[in-house]
Design a protein around this motif. Structure first.
Motif, mmCIF file in Angstrom:
data_model
loop_
_atom_site.group_PDB
_atom_site.id
_atom_site.type_symbol
_atom_site.label_atom_id
_atom_site.label_comp_id
_atom_site.label_asym_id
_atom_site.label_seq_id
_atom_site.Cartn_x
_atom_site.Cartn_y
_atom_site.Cartn_z
ATOM 1 N N ASN A 151 0.833 -1.208 0.000
ATOM 2 C CA ASN A 151 0.000 0.000 0.000
ATOM 3 C C ASN A 151 0.865 1.255 0.000
ATOM 4 O OD1 ASN A 151 -2.788 1.221 0.382
ATOM 5 N ND2 ASN A 151 -1.743 2.048 2.161
ATOM 6 N N GLN A 152 1.979 1.214 0.749
ATOM 7 C CA GLN A 152 2.866 2.369 0.803
ATOM 8 C C GLN A 152 3.503 2.635 -0.556
ATOM 9 O OE1 GLN A 152 3.114 4.452 3.310
ATOM 10 N NE2 GLN A 152 4.519 5.754 2.173
ATOM 11 N N ILE A 153 3.874 1.560 -1.266
ATOM 12 C CA ILE A 153 4.443 1.712 -2.606
ATOM 13 C C ILE A 153 3.419 2.343 -3.536
ATOM 14 C CG2 ILE A 153 5.216 0.438 -4.646
ATOM 15 C CD1 ILE A 153 6.624 -1.507 -2.780
ATOM 16 N N ALA A 154 2.177 1.882 -3.431
ATOM 17 C CA ALA A 154 1.111 2.448 -4.262
ATOM 18 C C ALA A 154 0.934 3.935 -3.952
ATOM 19 C CB ALA A 154 -0.194 1.696 -4.020
ATOM 20 N N LYS A 155 1.011 4.281 -2.673
ATOM 21 C CA LYS A 155 0.880 5.688 -2.282
ATOM 22 C C LYS A 155 2.054 6.516 -2.825
ATOM 23 C CE LYS A 155 -0.351 6.666 1.974
ATOM 24 N NZ LYS A 155 -0.389 6.625 3.459
ATOM 25 N N GLU A 156 3.255 5.948 -2.727
ATOM 26 C CA GLU A 156 4.432 6.658 -3.222
ATOM 27 C C GLU A 156 4.331 6.885 -4.732
ATOM 28 O OE1 GLU A 156 6.808 8.026 -1.613
ATOM 29 O OE2 GLU A 156 6.593 7.194 0.414
ATOM 30 N N ASN A 157 3.772 5.904 -5.445
ATOM 31 C CA ASN A 157 3.610 6.046 -6.887
ATOM 32 C C ASN A 157 2.630 7.167 -7.220
ATOM 33 O OD1 ASN A 157 5.427 4.037 -7.556
ATOM 34 N ND2 ASN A 157 3.886 2.427 -7.592
ATOM 35 N N VAL A 158 1.569 7.257 -6.434
ATOM 36 C CA VAL A 158 0.612 8.350 -6.652
ATOM 37 C C VAL A 158 1.279 9.686 -6.335
ATOM 38 C CG1 VAL A 158 -1.611 9.327 -5.996
ATOM 39 C CG2 VAL A 158 -1.349 6.852 -6.115
ATOM 40 N N LYS A 159 2.081 9.702 -5.266
ATOM 41 C CA LYS A 159 2.783 10.937 -4.905
ATOM 42 C C LYS A 159 3.742 11.358 -6.009
ATOM 43 C CE LYS A 159 5.325 13.101 -1.105
ATOM 44 N NZ LYS A 159 5.932 12.897 0.235
ATOM 45 N N LEU A 160 4.372 10.363 -6.633
ATOM 46 C CA LEU A 160 5.287 10.666 -7.727
ATOM 47 C C LEU A 160 4.539 11.297 -8.896
ATOM 48 C CD1 LEU A 160 8.229 10.431 -8.656
ATOM 49 C CD2 LEU A 160 7.693 8.176 -9.573
ATOM 50 N N GLU A 161 3.283 10.883 -9.074
ATOM 51 C CA GLU A 161 2.478 11.428 -10.166
ATOM 52 C C GLU A 161 2.216 12.924 -9.998
ATOM 53 O OE1 GLU A 161 -1.103 9.199 -10.594
ATOM 54 O OE2 GLU A 161 -0.080 7.301 -10.990
ATOM 55 N N ILE A 162 2.231 13.408 -8.755
ATOM 56 C CA ILE A 162 1.965 14.829 -8.536
ATOM 57 C C ILE A 162 3.235 15.611 -8.216
ATOM 58 C CG2 ILE A 162 -0.343 14.314 -7.652
ATOM 59 C CD1 ILE A 162 0.971 15.383 -4.875
ATOM 60 N N ALA A 163 4.400 14.977 -8.389
ATOM 61 C CA ALA A 163 5.655 15.650 -8.041
ATOM 62 C C ALA A 163 5.805 16.960 -8.811
ATOM 63 C CB ALA A 163 6.842 14.731 -8.314
ATOM 64 N N HIS A 164 5.501 16.908 -10.089
ATOM 65 C CA HIS A 164 5.596 18.129 -10.899
ATOM 66 C C HIS A 164 4.602 19.168 -10.410
ATOM 67 C CE1 HIS A 164 6.159 20.732 -14.342
ATOM 68 N NE2 HIS A 164 4.846 20.716 -14.543
ATOM 69 N N ALA A 165 3.365 18.729 -10.145
ATOM 70 C CA ALA A 165 2.324 19.649 -9.678
ATOM 71 C C ALA A 165 2.685 20.236 -8.313
ATOM 72 C CB ALA A 165 0.984 18.926 -9.603
ATOM 73 N N ALA A 166 3.307 19.411 -7.453
ATOM 74 C CA ALA A 166 3.707 19.892 -6.126
ATOM 75 C C ALA A 166 4.771 20.979 -6.245
ATOM 76 C CB ALA A 166 4.223 18.732 -5.281
ATOM 77 N N GLY A 167 5.688 20.797 -7.181
ATOM 78 C CA GLY A 167 6.691 21.825 -7.419
ATOM 79 C C GLY A 167 6.058 23.085 -8.003
ATOM 80 N N PHE A 168 5.106 22.883 -8.893
ATOM 81 C CA PHE A 168 4.392 24.012 -9.502
ATOM 82 C C PHE A 168 3.659 24.816 -8.434
ATOM 83 C CE2 PHE A 168 0.595 25.881 -11.379
ATOM 84 C CZ PHE A 168 1.082 26.487 -12.535
ATOM 85 N N ALA A 169 3.111 24.099 -7.448
ATOM 86 C CA ALA A 169 2.325 24.756 -6.393
ATOM 87 C C ALA A 169 3.157 25.739 -5.580
ATOM 88 C CB ALA A 169 1.716 23.705 -5.473
ATOM 89 N N LYS A 170 4.468 25.545 -5.533
ATOM 90 C CA LYS A 170 5.328 26.417 -4.736
ATOM 91 C C LYS A 170 5.537 27.783 -5.392
ATOM 92 C CE LYS A 170 7.850 22.542 -2.690
ATOM 93 N NZ LYS A 170 9.151 21.846 -2.574
ATOM 94 N N THR A 171 5.268 27.858 -6.679
ATOM 95 C CA THR A 171 5.494 29.117 -7.385
ATOM 96 C C THR A 171 4.209 29.757 -7.891
ATOM 97 O OG1 THR A 171 5.867 27.907 -9.460
ATOM 98 C CG2 THR A 171 7.792 28.407 -8.118
ATOM 99 N N THR A 172 3.145 28.978 -7.999
ATOM 100 C CA THR A 172 1.896 29.513 -8.532
ATOM 101 C C THR A 172 1.160 30.383 -7.516
ATOM 102 O OG1 THR A 172 -0.194 28.929 -9.611
ATOM 103 C CG2 THR A 172 0.500 27.549 -7.780
ATOM 104 N N LYS A 173 0.301 31.244 -8.019
ATOM 105 C CA LYS A 173 -0.562 32.048 -7.151
ATOM 106 C C LYS A 173 -1.917 31.374 -6.954
ATOM 107 C CE LYS A 173 1.546 36.450 -8.542
ATOM 108 N NZ LYS A 173 1.296 37.776 -9.165
#
Length: 467
Positions: A151-173
């Motif tokens: 389950n943790q691996i599955a969660k990490e894979n989902v987290k990886l899917e939003i890695a770009h979006a998470a980085g984007f969130a740090k700069t977006t308004k």
């Protein structure tokens, strides 16, 4: 009888005032029921008196019960239905099982989740421990942990899917994007969150980021609207230099320009160029938003350029390449060894799942898209050299900022280092990369994209803008 006589003092008062009354016991049945009920209502329950020995015994049993409950609670961390197991096999044997399982888990703790899953699968599903009477208890414990890690691996894979979006969130308004990232992280931290719930939030988050990035791309395209399309005619591309056979011919086409640049370069620029050829990670990871490794994405602009000690080198190399301009149209070849790298280059994020799932039609929709690479772009200076993986054929029109680095590379025939720099003239045996470095922050327009039966991508693109 005295007026204050009651059930508690009757025996003391009986016979008072020389009345001669005697207390004679009779059967309850000889007393009318209504009298018995009336008397019973006035009586206080009599608590049995326990001896000190009895009290000590009760206290001891109570303390043992508390101890055992605490122990079972500890067992429950690893063992399914620990109370039943203790009842069946006894505490001592279950303690042995618990210790053995705990010890193995501790042994694997610092290994990757995939390694842990492999070990747990063996212990929980493959190993035959039937010679031990408590093996089923241990087996169930490993299976329980297997499910957790899976389950943790599955969660990490989902987290990886939003890695770009998470980085984007740090700069977006965008508050919506920021709130979605916060919500995802909160649910990710909970053991009770289902994978489907995380996937739902990830999907919404990525869709919103894609929409915002698409709008930003349109704005970028507008900033590049002054592209001189005469530089990108088919004839210009057909006539552009692209050596396909001889390293010597390729070297001759670029070397003089590098010699001239080297002659006027500062010591720091020479060191920065040479250092880059020995390993570009300390330059390009921070530039692309990765912290310390290619597995920890923070977002472009979110990592200190000096995180790996190369900020001065990045600045120096940028300034040098600004002065190194191609005098002719050329083709370069770049190999990207991971799908994550290709996906990131195409602006699809660092998780390759979307790229891998794209149909032929969806791939073709990428043609015409303009993407930006915030890092330096290492290429082979002729066809067939450089790294393997997905292949980018890059058309660089005259005026492109880039530098041919083979003459001073640590991978050519001489043992060049930052302490043993190229002298600016000596020609060594050619290395395998034949590297040319395109300026960081360049814009590329996709002109062709194909996938072979083995999943390898071939992408043609052209430099249409630079910092």
């Amino acid at each position: 009888m005295k007026e204050d006589t009651n059930a508690d003092n009757f025996i003391v008062h009986r016979g008072g005032w020389n009345c001669g009354h005697e207390l004679i016991p009779v059967s309850d049945l000889s007393v009318p029921k209504e009298v018995r009920d009336k008397i019973a209502a006035t009586l206080k329950p009599v608590k049995p008196v326990k001896s000190e020995e009895q009290k000590a015994g009760i206290q001891k049993r109570w303390e043992e019960r508390l101890r055992l409950n605490a122990k079972i609670k500890e067992f429950d961390e690893l063992l399914p239905d620990a109370r039943k197991s203790v009842s069946e096999f006894g505490e001592e044997k279950i303690q042995t099982v618990f210790n053995a399982v705990k010890s193995k888990l501790a042994e694997w703790k610092n290994e990757s989740l995939e390694y842990q899953l492999k070990k747990l699968h063996y212990e929980g599903f493959e190993y035959d421990g039937s010679k031990y009477d408590t093996w089923e208890v241990a087996k169930a414990a490993y299976q329980k942990q297997y499910a957790k890690v899976e389950n943790q691996i599955a969660k990490e894979n989902v987290k990886l899917e939003i890695a770009h979006a998470a980085g984007f969130a740090k700069t977006t308004k965008s508050k919506v994007v920021k709130d979605l990232v916060d919500k995802f992280n909160e649910l990710f931290a909970s053991e009770n969150t289902s994978i489907d719930t995380l996937k739902g939030i990830a999907k919404e988050l990525n869709q919103r980021v894609e929409k915002l990035e698409a709008n930003a791309a349109k704005k970028n395209a507008l900033t590049l609207k002054n592209i001189d399309e005469s530089n990108y005619t088919q004839k210009r591309k057909d006539d552009a230099f692209w050596e396909k056979e001889s390293k010597a011919k390729s070297d001759s086409a670029f070397r003089k320009d590098t010699e001239k640049i080297w002659e006027n370069a500062t010591d720091l620029e020479k060191i920065s160029m040479t250092k880059y050829t020995g390993g570009s990670g300390s330059y390009n990871r921070p530039l692309r938003g990765f912290e310390d490794s290619w597995y920890d994405y923070k977002g472009v602009g979110q990592v200190d350029l000096n995180r790996e000690g190369s900020a001065d080198n990045i600045k120096s190399l940028t300034g040098l390449i600004d002065r190194s301009v191609s005098k002719k149209d050329v083709w370069l070849q770049r190999g990207i060894e991971t799908k994550q790298g290709t996906s990131n280059f195409l602006g699809l994020g660092i998780n390759a799942s979307k790229l891998n799932a794209m149909s032929k039609t969806e791939l073709q929709s990428m043609v015409g898209k303009i993407v930006r690479d915030d890092a330096f772009v290492s290429c082979g200076s002729m066809k067939g050299v450089g790294f393997n993986g997905d292949i980018l054929n890059i058309y660089c029109p005259r005026g492109t900022k880039m530098i041919y680095s083979e003459p001073f590379s640590v991978y050519n025939g001489d043992a060049l280092t930052t302490n043993n720099l190229w002298d600016g003239k000596t020609k060594y045996e050619f290395g395998g990369e034949m590297e040319t470095i395109i300026q960081r922050g360049s814009y590329f327009r996709i002109t062709k994209i194909e996938r072979n039966p083995h999943g390898k991508l071939y992408i043609d693109c052209e430099v249409v803008g630079q910092i």
